[in-house]
Design a protein around this motif. Structure first.
Motif, PDB file in Angstrom:
ATOM      1  N   MET B  81       0.921  -1.011  -0.016  1.00 57.24           N
ATOM      2  CA  MET B  81       0.041   0.015  -0.069  1.00 57.24           C
ATOM      3  C   MET B  81       0.966   1.100  -0.047  1.00 57.24           C
ATOM      4  N   ILE B  82       1.819   1.369   0.862  1.00 55.05           N
ATOM      5  CA  ILE B  82       2.769   2.452   1.142  1.00 55.05           C
ATOM      6  C   ILE B  82       3.453   2.541  -0.110  1.00 55.05           C
ATOM      7  N   SER B  83       3.968   1.534  -0.636  1.00 59.86           N
ATOM      8  CA  SER B  83       4.582   1.545  -2.065  1.00 59.86           C
ATOM      9  C   SER B  83       3.943   2.377  -3.337  1.00 59.86           C
ATOM     10  N   LYS B  84       2.658   1.872  -3.316  1.00 57.51           N
ATOM     11  CA  LYS B  84       1.712   2.642  -4.286  1.00 57.51           C
ATOM     12  C   LYS B  84       1.557   3.989  -4.136  1.00 57.51           C
ATOM     13  N   THR B  85       1.214   4.395  -2.590  1.00 58.53           N
ATOM     14  CA  THR B  85       1.035   5.906  -2.392  1.00 58.53           C
ATOM     15  C   THR B  85       2.294   6.480  -2.587  1.00 58.53           C
ATOM     16  N   TYR B  86       3.276   6.110  -2.223  1.00 59.53           N
ATOM     17  CA  TYR B  86       4.643   6.900  -2.161  1.00 59.53           C
ATOM     18  C   TYR B  86       4.916   7.195  -3.798  1.00 59.53           C
ATOM     19  N   THR B  87       4.838   5.980  -4.765  1.00 52.73           N
ATOM     20  CA  THR B  87       5.169   6.256  -6.065  1.00 52.73           C
ATOM     21  C   THR B  87       3.817   7.164  -6.548  1.00 52.73           C
ATOM     22  N   ALA B  88       2.676   7.036  -6.233  1.00 51.48           N
ATOM     23  CA  ALA B  88       1.940   7.896  -6.682  1.00 51.48           C
ATOM     24  C   ALA B  88       2.088   9.409  -6.720  1.00 51.48           C
ATOM     25  N   ARG B  89       2.673   9.804  -5.224  1.00 54.47           N
ATOM     26  CA  ARG B  89       2.984  10.929  -4.724  1.00 54.47           C
ATOM     27  C   ARG B  89       4.105  11.635  -5.717  1.00 54.47           C
ATOM     28  N   LEU B  90       5.267  10.558  -5.805  1.00 53.51           N
ATOM     29  CA  LEU B  90       6.427  11.175  -6.597  1.00 53.51           C
ATOM     30  C   LEU B  90       5.886  11.487  -8.072  1.00 53.51           C
ATOM     31  N   SER B  91       4.956  10.720  -8.621  1.00 52.21           N
ATOM     32  CA  SER B  91       4.918  11.077 -10.156  1.00 52.21           C
ATOM     33  C   SER B  91       4.026  12.341 -10.379  1.00 52.21           C
ATOM     34  N   ARG B  92       3.173  12.348  -9.096  1.00 53.48           N
ATOM     35  CA  ARG B  92       2.270  13.751  -9.138  1.00 53.48           C
ATOM     36  C   ARG B  92       3.109  14.804  -8.918  1.00 53.48           C
ATOM     37  N   GLU B  93       4.154  14.725  -8.120  1.00 55.93           N
ATOM     38  CA  GLU B  93       4.965  16.015  -7.809  1.00 55.93           C
ATOM     39  C   GLU B  93       6.142  16.299  -8.988  1.00 55.93           C
ATOM     40  N   ARG B  94       6.240  15.074  -9.724  1.00 63.36           N
ATOM     41  CA  ARG B  94       7.189  15.288 -10.900  1.00 63.36           C
ATOM     42  C   ARG B  94       6.489  16.033 -12.037  1.00 63.36           C
ATOM     43  N   GLU B  95       5.155  15.560 -12.084  1.00 67.05           N
ATOM     44  CA  GLU B  95       4.242  16.228 -13.285  1.00 67.05           C
ATOM     45  C   GLU B  95       4.035  17.705 -12.761  1.00 67.05           C
ATOM     46  N   GLN B  96       3.845  17.955 -11.403  1.00 71.34           N
ATOM     47  CA  GLN B  96       3.660  19.513 -11.048  1.00 71.34           C
ATOM     48  C   GLN B  96       4.932  20.263 -11.494  1.00 71.34           C
ATOM     49  N   ARG B  97       6.309  19.659 -11.128  1.00 69.07           N
ATOM     50  CA  ARG B  97       7.417  20.320 -11.466  1.00 69.07           C
ATOM     51  C   ARG B  97       7.615  20.532 -13.036  1.00 69.07           C
ATOM     52  N   GLN B  98       7.259  19.714 -13.787  1.00 70.56           N
ATOM     53  CA  GLN B  98       7.178  19.878 -15.296  1.00 70.56           C
ATOM     54  C   GLN B  98       6.270  20.868 -15.624  1.00 70.56           C
ATOM     55  N   LEU B  99       4.929  21.036 -15.264  1.00 70.36           N
ATOM     56  CA  LEU B  99       4.110  21.820 -15.306  1.00 70.36           C
ATOM     57  C   LEU B  99       4.735  23.380 -15.113  1.00 70.36           C
ATOM     58  N   ALA B 100       5.229  23.564 -14.033  1.00 66.31           N
ATOM     59  CA  ALA B 100       5.812  24.886 -13.367  1.00 66.31           C
ATOM     60  C   ALA B 100       6.825  25.266 -14.336  1.00 66.31           C
ATOM     61  N   GLN B 101       7.570  24.561 -14.977  1.00 68.92           N
ATOM     62  CA  GLN B 101       8.764  24.838 -15.931  1.00 68.92           C
ATOM     63  C   GLN B 101       8.211  25.231 -17.174  1.00 68.92           C
ATOM     64  N   ILE B 102       7.023  24.897 -17.518  1.00 73.72           N
ATOM     65  CA  ILE B 102       6.589  25.269 -18.896  1.00 73.72           C
ATOM     66  C   ILE B 102       6.173  26.961 -18.818  1.00 73.72           C
TER      67      ILE B 102
END
Lengths: 86, 102
Positions: B81-102
């Motif tokens: 469960m925690i592995s899934k939640t943590y990876t989801a959080r990581l990819s969410r933050e990566r997406e946000q960072r990419q959006l912020a760069q545009i």
């Protein structure tokens, strides 16, 4: 290592592979730490055939709140530092 | 593990090199998997002992054993469960960072 040498392309491929595996291993290590921490915090009953009520949502929230805590602390400390500097 | 790097001939053919490369990769993968499994075993041992064996007797009782096997299942479940939640959080933050760069 003795007298065997990979060509340049293979060396590059291997180093990319290693970097990726190391990144994955770091994530995995964090999952181990988080599981241990959240288990202590959330699982209070004697283990049954399923999680007790509230334990599951506690585990799910635990990860996000821990990371939020980390962000909050960084933000607070940065705020204090900029106050001192001004 | 160092066997992977040894070779009989200094100049090697392409298939030989590919085979060696695969061997190195598989070696790395299995060492990482082993380390992770060991970590999980140590952690479940520690956590489930603390939870299930509250007063160590002369032998593990059957209720302690039941508790241990359930605890093991729950710990694995929590890990996934925690592995899934943590990876989801990581990819969410990566997406946000990419959006912020545009």
């Amino acid at each position: 290592m003795d007298n065997f040498k990979f060509d340049e392309a293979t060396q590059k491929e291997l180093s990319t592979f290693l970097e990726r595996e190391q990144a994955q291993a770091r994530i995995n290590a964090t999952v181990h730490t988080l599981t241990s921490m959240c288990w202590d915090k959330c699982v209070t009953s004697t283990p049954g055939s399923r999680f007790a009520r509230g334990e599951e949502s506690c585990l799910l929230n635990c990860v996000d709140r821990f990371l939020d805590t980390s962000l909050f602390i960084i933000k607070t400390i940065e705020g204090q530092r900029s106050q001192l500097q001004s | 593990m160092s066997d992977f790097f040894k070779s009989s001939s200094p100049s090697s053919s392409l298939p030989e090199m590919t085979a060696k490369k695969e061997a190195v990769m598989n070696g790395v993968r299995s060492e990482i998997a082993l380390a992770s499994a060991q970590e999980l075993i140590n952690k479940t041992n520690e956590k489930c002992f603390a939870k299930c064996v509250t007063k160590p007797g002369s032998a593990l009782s059957s209720s302690e054993e039941t508790c241990l096997s359930r605890c093991l299942e729950r710990y694995m479940e929590a890990f996934n469960m925690i592995s899934k939640t943590y990876t989801a959080r990581l990819s969410r933050e990566r997406e946000q960072r990419q959006l912020a760069q545009i």
